[in-house]
Write a protein that holds these residues in place. Structure first.
Motif, PDB file in Angstrom:
ATOM      1  N   VAL A   1       0.749  -1.253  -0.076  1.00 35.10           N
ATOM      2  CA  VAL A   1       0.114  -0.125  -0.101  1.00 35.10           C
ATOM      3  C   VAL A   1       0.797   1.211   0.007  1.00 35.10           C
ATOM      4  O   VAL A   1       2.019   1.197   0.405  1.00 35.10           O
ATOM      5  N   VAL A   2       0.301   2.251  -0.540  1.00 36.20           N
ATOM      6  CA  VAL A   2       0.887   3.690  -0.205  1.00 36.20           C
ATOM      7  C   VAL A   2       0.075   4.384   0.701  1.00 36.20           C
ATOM      8  O   VAL A   2      -1.295   4.631   0.638  1.00 36.20           O
ATOM      9  N   ILE A   3       0.750   5.122   1.661  1.00 34.25           N
ATOM     10  CA  ILE A   3      -0.038   6.109   2.668  1.00 34.25           C
ATOM     11  C   ILE A   3       0.330   7.394   2.148  1.00 34.25           C
ATOM     12  O   ILE A   3       1.707   7.773   1.916  1.00 34.25           O
ATOM     13  N   TYR A   4      -0.630   8.127   1.670  1.00 31.91           N
ATOM     14  CA  TYR A   4      -0.343   9.610   1.179  1.00 31.91           C
ATOM     15  C   TYR A   4      -1.385  10.527   2.090  1.00 31.91           C
ATOM     16  O   TYR A   4      -2.051  10.415   2.417  1.00 31.91           O
TER      17      TYR A   4
ATOM     18  N   ARG B   1      -4.115   3.427  -0.001  1.00 31.49           N
ATOM     19  CA  ARG B   1      -4.429   2.928  -1.416  1.00 31.49           C
ATOM     20  C   ARG B   1      -3.515   1.805  -1.738  1.00 31.49           C
ATOM     21  O   ARG B   1      -2.147   2.020  -1.429  1.00 31.49           O
ATOM     22  N   GLU B   2      -4.025   0.825  -2.475  1.00 30.52           N
ATOM     23  CA  GLU B   2      -3.307  -0.375  -2.964  1.00 30.52           C
ATOM     24  C   GLU B   2      -2.268   0.303  -3.799  1.00 30.52           C
ATOM     25  O   GLU B   2      -2.733   1.000  -4.633  1.00 30.52           O
TER      26      GLU B   2
ATOM     27  N   LEU C   1      -3.537   5.823 -10.757  1.00 30.07           N
ATOM     28  CA  LEU C   1      -4.502   7.110 -10.653  1.00 30.07           C
ATOM     29  C   LEU C   1      -3.742   8.121 -10.427  1.00 30.07           C
ATOM     30  O   LEU C   1      -4.216   9.377 -10.843  1.00 30.07           O
ATOM     31  N   PHE C   2      -2.526   8.289  -9.735  1.00 29.48           N
ATOM     32  CA  PHE C   2      -1.743   9.241  -9.443  1.00 29.48           C
ATOM     33  C   PHE C   2      -0.477   9.550 -10.091  1.00 29.48           C
ATOM     34  O   PHE C   2       0.134   8.400 -10.436  1.00 29.48           O
ATOM     35  N   LYS C   3      -0.131  10.692 -10.719  1.00 32.30           N
ATOM     36  CA  LYS C   3       1.221  10.823 -11.454  1.00 32.30           C
ATOM     37  C   LYS C   3       2.044  12.042 -10.861  1.00 32.30           C
ATOM     38  O   LYS C   3       1.583  13.052 -10.227  1.00 32.30           O
ATOM     39  N   PRO C   4       3.486  11.559 -10.690  1.00 30.13           N
ATOM     40  CA  PRO C   4       4.122  12.666 -10.359  1.00 30.13           C
ATOM     41  C   PRO C   4       3.757  14.274 -11.093  1.00 30.13           C
ATOM     42  O   PRO C   4       3.621  14.144 -12.224  1.00 30.13           O
TER      43      PRO C   4
END
Length: 65
Positions: A31-34, A48-49, A56-59
């Motif tokens: 997972v990513v904690i953001y 989110r996984e 879904l997210f891009k730098p």
């Protein structure tokens, strides 16, 4: 700090706090904690996984101008 944006929205930045693992039904998933970097009435910290996050997210530097 690298800012990430949801899909193609450049007005609401997030940053990754950490990547970790979460146990769901005896399975460990990555997972990513953001964190939202704006005032978000729905919450500031999200999980989110990992695969889903990077779909879904891009730098910031990969966003269309």
């Amino acid at each position: 700090m690298i800012k990430y944006y949801y899909k193609e929205r450049m007005d609401k930045p997030y940053r990754i706090v950490t990547e970790s693992k979460m146990k769901i039904s005896n399975l460990w998933i990555d997972v990513v904690i953001y964190e939202a970097l704006y005032e978000n009435k729905d919450g500031q910290i999200w999980v989110r996984e990992k695969g889903s996050f990077y779909e879904l997210f891009k730098p910031e530097n990969e966003q269309p101008s």
